[in-house]
Design a protein around this motif. Sequence first.
Motif, PDB file in Angstrom:
ATOM      1  N   VAL A 111      -3.638  31.675 -19.485  1.00 36.50           N
ATOM      2  CA  VAL A 111      -4.110  31.440 -17.862  1.00 36.50           C
ATOM      3  C   VAL A 111      -3.128  30.500 -16.963  1.00 36.50           C
ATOM      4  O   VAL A 111      -2.121  30.900 -16.039  1.00 36.50           O
ATOM      5  N   TYR A 112      -2.387  29.059 -18.073  1.00 30.65           N
ATOM      6  CA  TYR A 112      -1.557  28.488 -17.383  1.00 30.65           C
ATOM      7  C   TYR A 112      -0.419  29.277 -16.721  1.00 30.65           C
ATOM      8  O   TYR A 112       0.362  28.915 -15.699  1.00 30.65           O
ATOM      9  N   LEU A 113       0.025  29.899 -17.718  1.00 34.76           N
ATOM     10  CA  LEU A 113       1.514  31.157 -17.694  1.00 34.76           C
ATOM     11  C   LEU A 113       1.138  32.116 -16.313  1.00 34.76           C
ATOM     12  O   LEU A 113       1.810  31.682 -15.507  1.00 34.76           O
ATOM     13  N   ALA A 114       0.198  32.183 -16.147  1.00 35.24           N
ATOM     14  CA  ALA A 114      -0.161  34.074 -15.244  1.00 35.24           C
ATOM     15  C   ALA A 114      -0.571  32.497 -14.248  1.00 35.24           C
ATOM     16  O   ALA A 114       0.653  33.212 -12.690  1.00 35.24           O
ATOM     17  N   ILE A 115      -0.996  31.501 -13.736  1.00 25.10           N
ATOM     18  CA  ILE A 115      -0.775  30.837 -12.513  1.00 25.10           C
ATOM     19  C   ILE A 115       0.542  30.705 -11.740  1.00 25.10           C
ATOM     20  O   ILE A 115       0.815  30.341 -11.364  1.00 25.10           O
ATOM     21  N   ALA A 116       1.236  29.833 -13.333  1.00 27.85           N
ATOM     22  CA  ALA A 116       2.600  29.159 -13.202  1.00 27.85           C
ATOM     23  C   ALA A 116       3.962  30.454 -12.517  1.00 27.85           C
ATOM     24  O   ALA A 116       4.399  29.961 -11.875  1.00 27.85           O
ATOM     25  N   THR A 117       3.346  31.890 -13.207  1.00 24.56           N
ATOM     26  CA  THR A 117       4.104  32.727 -13.109  1.00 24.56           C
ATOM     27  C   THR A 117       3.929  33.009 -11.133  1.00 24.56           C
ATOM     28  O   THR A 117       4.522  33.629 -10.629  1.00 24.56           O
TER      29      THR A 117
END
Lengths: 294, 326
Positions: free
Chosen positions: B90-96
Amino acid sequence: MLIEQLINGLTLGSIYVVVALGYTLVFGVLNIVNMGHGEIFMFGAFMGVIVTNSLGLPLYVAFLVAIIVTGILGYFLERFALRPLRGKEGVSHLAPLISTIGVSIFLENAAHHFFGAGNQPFRTSFSELNITIGSTTVYYVQILIFVIAILLMFGLTFWLSKTKAGKALRASAENLAVASLLGVNTKRVITQTVIIASAMGGIAGILVGIAFNSVNPQMGLSFGLKGLAIIILGGLGNVRGAMAGGLILGLSETFLVAYGNSGYRDAIAFIAIIVILIVRPQGLFGTSTSKSKG
Amino acid sequence: MLSELINPYYLQVATFILLNIILGVSIYITLGTGQLSLGHAGFMSIGAYTSAILTLNYNVPLVIGIIIAAVFTGFIGVLIGFPALRLQGVYLAIATLGFGEVIRVLFINWEGLTNGAIGIRGIPHLGREILSFSESLGFSPGMIGLKNNQFVSLAVFLVLLIISIGVIWFFIRQSNSRIGRAFASIKMDEEASEAMGINITYYKILAFGQGALLAGFAGALYAHLTAYISPSDFGYHRAVEILIFAIFGGSEVIWGPIFGAIFLSTMPEFLRVISEYRFMIYGALLVLMMAFRPQGLIDTNVVNWIKRPRLKKKEGKHGTGNKKDK
């Protein structure tokens, strides 16, 4: 001037806090980022427009209608996008994220069809009323927004820490399986949480509608993304973090617009999360690193 | 006779389907190592703007502009890939997602270079460049009985077809190589792969960079196909649209996103109703797919099932490209 900006920033910030609390509640219990929250919030704003402008009813009715409608939307979201994925074998942890993105896309375009793509004004009888103290002008609307936000924050904190339902919720957030073994009806807790989070989104929607005097189907996306940024800033699932993060973002956006380049206003939130994710992935107020796998 | 068969409109639709296939493959590469990126629209816009600005303001030849754009986007992808390594799920999805939004806001505000929200007009058109090139060689479309616009659409379609086949071929080869097996292993279990001696950092950044490069390449092609780009072409909806190709089709095998791109881009052409409610249907599709078939329509089982009868005929030879008709 400075004090006025401070008040504007606090107003904006407290709206952000209410939006972010919706995300944080759901994440705290389910470990899921609910991407549909922004659009539920937008539906709340449209309910406000319909009730006050089209039907000519008073504002408190708008709040009631928005809470009911967004609560129902929250129930549907949980029922169709989250429940089927729970406890299923071989479902990746990204599945709920993707299915709530689906909900958000669906709701946004449904709003396009129902309400039209354009901006709708949101007028209340006291939009222009203000008091002037010295050289500072404060609008009643700002006070209303601030008071409602504070009430919601305290209400939520009280509910979470003192009531039985709140304790059940925190137990479920700690460990769903153990809470269920100890007799907490976790299925009901989850549904309840999503409904409460969505209803808070509905309230936030009306607050935004009043504050900006404009409501459109795209607002769910921009506020939703900022809400996401705030909960990452404050630490996922952390109620106090969401409050601090919301106020920080509201204040910094207002001051950037007042004293800097307003064009980059919408970028602050994302630059902040990219920096925070690299420097301190657990968020400003997060402590546990075990949750950082999301 | 040839001129009656060629309808520029259908060719144009087919060209954009091919473009979507490239985009679908680009997200498949990143998903192939278990990284969910919602920043592909951002990468696409970097590619589109780089190539558009190079060809318009610096008179760089179109082909070189596209190549530079792709390489530059790949480089940005690698740069983003390093911090992205620290993030998961989830963190990667939101950061991207945040990255994509920052790029969009940057392009809106950097008016000196990008012309802001109005966008860039008059980008050299791929088809017209081919036309003027072939005319300079002494060839005119009339010689094979085609009108200019028919020739342009046909040429663009053929160029895109060759490019997409090349891209698909490359990534099929890659998935059967050391790199592809490393990707698959990382997706299955990162820690186990690390214990097996796979350099996770290298392969995850490679996948991220490749995905970005391909998205930037598709973005550059998009700029030269439409001749007009603006920051709103590359928003959140574009990122979700790219993602849904892979989610609907399936992200286990490369045929998944290809099928997803073809199916989802073709349907609105046949059913006008669908095109009006397209994004509502996309949304419902995402929810339904996650509930009933989270791996996408086409997974390894389907591919094996389709391949089985043909394998018997060929006495067990290893064929890869038997599914062109899909």
